[in-house]
Design a protein around this motif. Structure first.
Motif, PDB file in Angstrom:
ATOM      1  N   HIS A 194     -66.397  -7.171  -6.611  1.00  0.00           N
ATOM      2  CA  HIS A 194     -65.470  -6.074  -6.334  1.00  0.00           C
ATOM      3  C   HIS A 194     -65.466  -5.725  -4.851  1.00  0.00           C
ATOM      4  N   TYR A 317     -55.415  18.537 -12.334  1.00  0.00           N
ATOM      5  CA  TYR A 317     -56.634  18.507 -11.512  1.00  0.00           C
ATOM      6  C   TYR A 317     -57.021  17.050 -11.220  1.00  0.00           C
ATOM      7  N   ARG A 321     -55.825  14.509  -7.783  1.00  0.00           N
ATOM      8  CA  ARG A 321     -56.889  13.863  -7.006  1.00  0.00           C
ATOM      9  C   ARG A 321     -56.927  12.341  -7.234  1.00  0.00           C
ATOM     10  N   ASN A 326     -62.275   4.304 -14.559  1.00  0.00           N
ATOM     11  CA  ASN A 326     -62.680   3.117 -13.806  1.00  0.00           C
ATOM     12  C   ASN A 326     -63.410   2.154 -14.743  1.00  0.00           C
TER      13      ASN A 326
HETATM   14  C1  SDX Z   1     -68.191   1.802  -9.664  1.00  0.00           C
HETATM   15  O1  SDX Z   1     -66.708   0.754  -5.073  1.00  0.00           O
HETATM   16  C2  SDX Z   1     -66.590   0.044  -6.137  1.00  0.00           C
HETATM   17  O2  SDX Z   1     -65.795  -0.900  -6.163  1.00  0.00           O
HETATM   18  C3  SDX Z   1     -67.452   0.494  -7.304  1.00  0.00           C
HETATM   19  C4  SDX Z   1     -67.203  -0.248  -8.631  1.00  0.00           C
HETATM   20  C5  SDX Z   1     -67.562  -1.729  -8.539  1.00  0.00           C
HETATM   21  O3  SDX Z   1     -66.998  -2.515  -9.304  1.00  0.00           O
HETATM   22  O4  SDX Z   1     -68.510  -2.030  -7.764  1.00  0.00           O
HETATM   23  O5  SDX Z   1     -65.825  -0.121  -9.004  1.00  0.00           O
HETATM   24  C6  SDX Z   1     -68.079   0.326  -9.730  1.00  0.00           C
HETATM   25  O6  SDX Z   1     -69.124   2.295  -9.058  1.00  0.00           O
HETATM   26  C7  SDX Z   1     -67.122   2.646 -10.292  1.00  0.00           C
HETATM   27  C8  SDX Z   1     -67.361   4.171 -10.078  1.00  0.00           C
HETATM   28  C9  SDX Z   1     -68.377   4.652 -11.101  1.00  0.00           C
HETATM   29  N1  SDX Z   1     -68.783   6.042 -10.805  1.00  0.00           N
HETATM   30  C10 SDX Z   1     -68.359   7.056 -11.602  1.00  0.00           C
HETATM   31  O7  SDX Z   1     -67.589   6.918 -12.551  1.00  0.00           O
HETATM   32  C11 SDX Z   1     -68.954   8.412 -11.219  1.00  0.00           C
HETATM   33  C12 SDX Z   1     -67.855   9.471 -11.238  1.00  0.00           C
HETATM   34  N2  SDX Z   1     -66.976   9.158 -10.120  1.00  0.00           N
HETATM   35  C13 SDX Z   1     -67.137   9.900  -8.916  1.00  0.00           C
HETATM   36  O8  SDX Z   1     -68.444  10.290  -8.601  1.00  0.00           O
HETATM   37  C14 SDX Z   1     -66.286   9.400  -7.755  1.00  0.00           C
HETATM   38  O9  SDX Z   1     -65.017   9.286  -8.238  1.00  0.00           O
HETATM   39  C15 SDX Z   1     -66.672   8.122  -7.049  1.00  0.00           C
HETATM   40  C16 SDX Z   1     -68.094   8.126  -6.606  1.00  0.00           C
HETATM   41  C17 SDX Z   1     -66.447   6.925  -7.911  1.00  0.00           C
HETATM   42  C18 SDX Z   1     -65.752   7.974  -5.843  1.00  0.00           C
HETATM   43  O10 SDX Z   1     -66.130   8.951  -4.978  1.00  0.00           O
HETATM   44  P1  SDX Z   1     -65.199   9.334  -3.720  1.00  0.00           P
HETATM   45  O11 SDX Z   1     -64.184   8.306  -3.401  1.00  0.00           O
HETATM   46  O12 SDX Z   1     -66.143   9.728  -2.657  1.00  0.00           O
HETATM   47  O13 SDX Z   1     -64.378  10.532  -4.320  1.00  0.00           O
HETATM   48  P2  SDX Z   1     -64.402  11.905  -3.668  1.00  0.00           P
HETATM   49  O14 SDX Z   1     -65.770  12.438  -3.824  1.00  0.00           O
HETATM   50  O15 SDX Z   1     -63.813  11.759  -2.296  1.00  0.00           O
HETATM   51  O16 SDX Z   1     -63.420  12.731  -4.614  1.00  0.00           O
HETATM   52  C19 SDX Z   1     -62.201  13.241  -4.177  1.00  0.00           C
HETATM   53  C20 SDX Z   1     -62.017  14.498  -5.003  1.00  0.00           C
HETATM   54  C21 SDX Z   1     -63.127  15.532  -4.785  1.00  0.00           C
HETATM   55  O17 SDX Z   1     -62.568  16.794  -5.099  1.00  0.00           O
HETATM   56  P3  SDX Z   1     -62.091  17.750  -3.865  1.00  0.00           P
HETATM   57  O18 SDX Z   1     -63.282  17.890  -2.927  1.00  0.00           O
HETATM   58  O19 SDX Z   1     -60.923  17.030  -3.217  1.00  0.00           O
HETATM   59  O20 SDX Z   1     -61.687  19.056  -4.544  1.00  0.00           O
HETATM   60  O21 SDX Z   1     -62.072  14.199  -6.405  1.00  0.00           O
HETATM   61  C22 SDX Z   1     -63.215  14.840  -6.987  1.00  0.00           C
HETATM   62  C23 SDX Z   1     -64.135  15.219  -5.854  1.00  0.00           C
HETATM   63  O22 SDX Z   1     -64.916  16.346  -6.213  1.00  0.00           O
HETATM   64  N3  SDX Z   1     -63.816  13.851  -7.877  1.00  0.00           N
HETATM   65  C24 SDX Z   1     -64.160  14.101  -9.130  1.00  0.00           C
HETATM   66  C25 SDX Z   1     -64.603  12.881  -9.642  1.00  0.00           C
HETATM   67  N4  SDX Z   1     -64.533  11.941  -8.690  1.00  0.00           N
HETATM   68  C26 SDX Z   1     -64.058  12.542  -7.591  1.00  0.00           C
HETATM   69  N5  SDX Z   1     -64.131  15.229  -9.848  1.00  0.00           N
HETATM   70  C27 SDX Z   1     -64.561  15.140 -11.129  1.00  0.00           C
HETATM   71  N6  SDX Z   1     -64.986  13.998 -11.712  1.00  0.00           N
HETATM   72  C28 SDX Z   1     -65.035  12.852 -10.989  1.00  0.00           C
HETATM   73  N7  SDX Z   1     -65.459  11.724 -11.552  1.00  0.00           N
END
Ligand code: SDX
Length: 391
Positions: A194, A317, A321, A326
């Protein structure tokens, strides 16, 4: 500068390197391994063919694929002494911790394949990692449940051998057994690479210092373990079980997620690159439906996950965003249906991601322009201060 990013050895959204391995278009939900769309590979390929494609850069001829599979088959045993080491670990330790430790010690057991400057040694380490990771993972699992280990069976193919070493006679046979093996092969394909995700970037950073492949991959396993990365597949199941304990009140849970004070995340949703659907999640959701529909009773957590997905995608919400399911959102319900405990979910992610880590490590090593990774920083600490007592 390439398109929207500037080639700069930084972090965040700048490109840290050039690569020919995987292409992602996050806005359009496109994922290709060496140019082949993930949908085509999911439908027509096998995990071993994808390993060959990612590492060698082209699809193998039938005879090449057979030779590749035979080579892994004949290298699947653990090195003398590693079994005792694995058996000595605490049974309740997390499998990812043990997997990272075991992979790191492969450089101790195989000192004849730790020199990155020797292509033959790099090939030997590549074969040994691909061949032995499933054996290590299965032994870690068998130890955790107090069951005797099961040796690799050279008469079985790669995935069937892993399932047999893991579950032994408890593994389903016949049509269900074939379906599970096919599903596992597909899940490994979908996790195989990825581009510059956290764990692959880690493998590259460690490898840029000319560290050996075993140590670089061990670092990648540790990065993958984090709940924001590969650990999310385990966190999704724990989240669904927590919602079920709350009486299945999805509105109350989503309200908790939207309350920033609660620091609750909707695990399995959101992605740094995909700001639309993750193409892998669509394949996995279909597979989950195929597997779970065969069960006598509907799978409560899968039904809950489907409802949770619908509610979140109807809620501004999340859509504002650009938070979509995923790769981790639906994988856990499948692994659970196959009989894996949640603690093994991220280990399965690691087995899938291994060819991607190896391909990137080798690509970087082969690039004469590669320099040691050395990010800079913006210093925001105090200016010079004099030490008390010194004039
Ligand atoms: C993988 O990079 C890759 O390619 C990874 C992957 C791979 O194949 O290697 O695809 C595998 O790691 C997938 C992701 C798995 N993780 C999760 O499902 C954990 C939940 N997801 C989040 O923690 C988050 O979405 C991330 C870590 C995946 C991405 O983080 P970002 O890009 O830093 O997102 P962000 O923190 O900038 O979020 C933007 C906004 C924020 O809100 P505001 O500050 O704008 O108000 O969205 C919110 C965040 O708080 N947000 C979420 C959220 N993810 C982001 N709110 C609630 N639930 C979530 N899951």
């Amino acid at each position: 500068t390439a398109g929207m990013v500037t080639l700069d050895p930084g972090f965040g959204n700048t490109a840290s390197c050039k690569s020919e391995i995987t292409y992602i278009d996050g806005a359009a939900g496109i994922l290709r391994y060496r140019g082949y769309p993930i949908q085509d590979l999911a439908q027509g390929s096998s995990f071993l063919e994808v390993c060959y494609l990612l590492i060698k850069g082209r699809l193998p001829e039938a005879a090449e694929l057979k030779e590749f599979a035979d080579e892994l088959r004949s290298n699947a045993e653990l090195p003398e002494g590693m079994a005792d080491m694995l058996d000595a670990f605490p049974r309740n330790a997390h499998p990812m911790t043990l997997l990272a430790s075991a992979v790191n010690t492969l450089s101790a057991f195989y000192a004849d394949s730790v020199n990155p400057q020797d292509p033959a040694q790099v090939d030997l380490a590549t074969t040994r990692l691909l061949a032995k990771l499933p054996t290590i993972a299965a032994r870690i699992y068998r130890n955790s449940i107090g069951e005797a280990p099961i040796a690799p069976d050279p008469s079985l193919d790669y995935v069937e051998n892993f399932l047999n070493m893991t579950f032994g006679s408890a593994k389903p046979e016949g049509e269900v057994g074939e379906l599970f093996a096919k599903a596992m092969d597909l899940l490994l394909i979908l996790h195989a690479d990825h581009e510059q995700n956290c764990s692959t970037a880690t493998v590259r950073v460690v490898g840029s210092s000319q560290a050996d492949l075993y140590g670089s991959v061990s670092a990648g396993i540790n990065a993958l373990f984090g709940p924001l990365h590969g650990g999310a597949n385990q966190a999704v199941l724990e989240m669904l079980e927590q919602i079920r304990e709350m009486g299945g009140d999805l509105d109350a849970f989503l309200a908790q997620v939207k309350d920033r004070e609660s620091k609750t995340r909707l695990m399995g949703f959101g992605h740094r690159v995909y700001k639309n659907f993750d193409p892998r999640s669509r394949e996995i959701k279909g597979l989950a439906r195929q597997i779970l529909d065969r069960q006598e009773r509907p799978d409560e957590l899968f039904e809950l996950a489907l409802k949770l997905e619908d509610k979140a995608l109807a809620d501004s919400y999340f859509t504002e965003r650009k938070l979509y399911p995923n790769v981790d959102f639906f994988t856990g319900v499948i692994y659970r249906a196959m009989g894996f405990p949640t603690s093994m979910f991220t280990v399965l992610f690691a087995i899938g991601r291994l060819p991607g880590w190896i391909a990137h490590w080798r690509e970087q090593l082969a690039d004469p322009a590669t320099r040691i990774s050395r990010p800079r920083q913006l210093y925001i600490g105090p200016g010079e201060r004099s030490y008390p007592g010194r004039a």
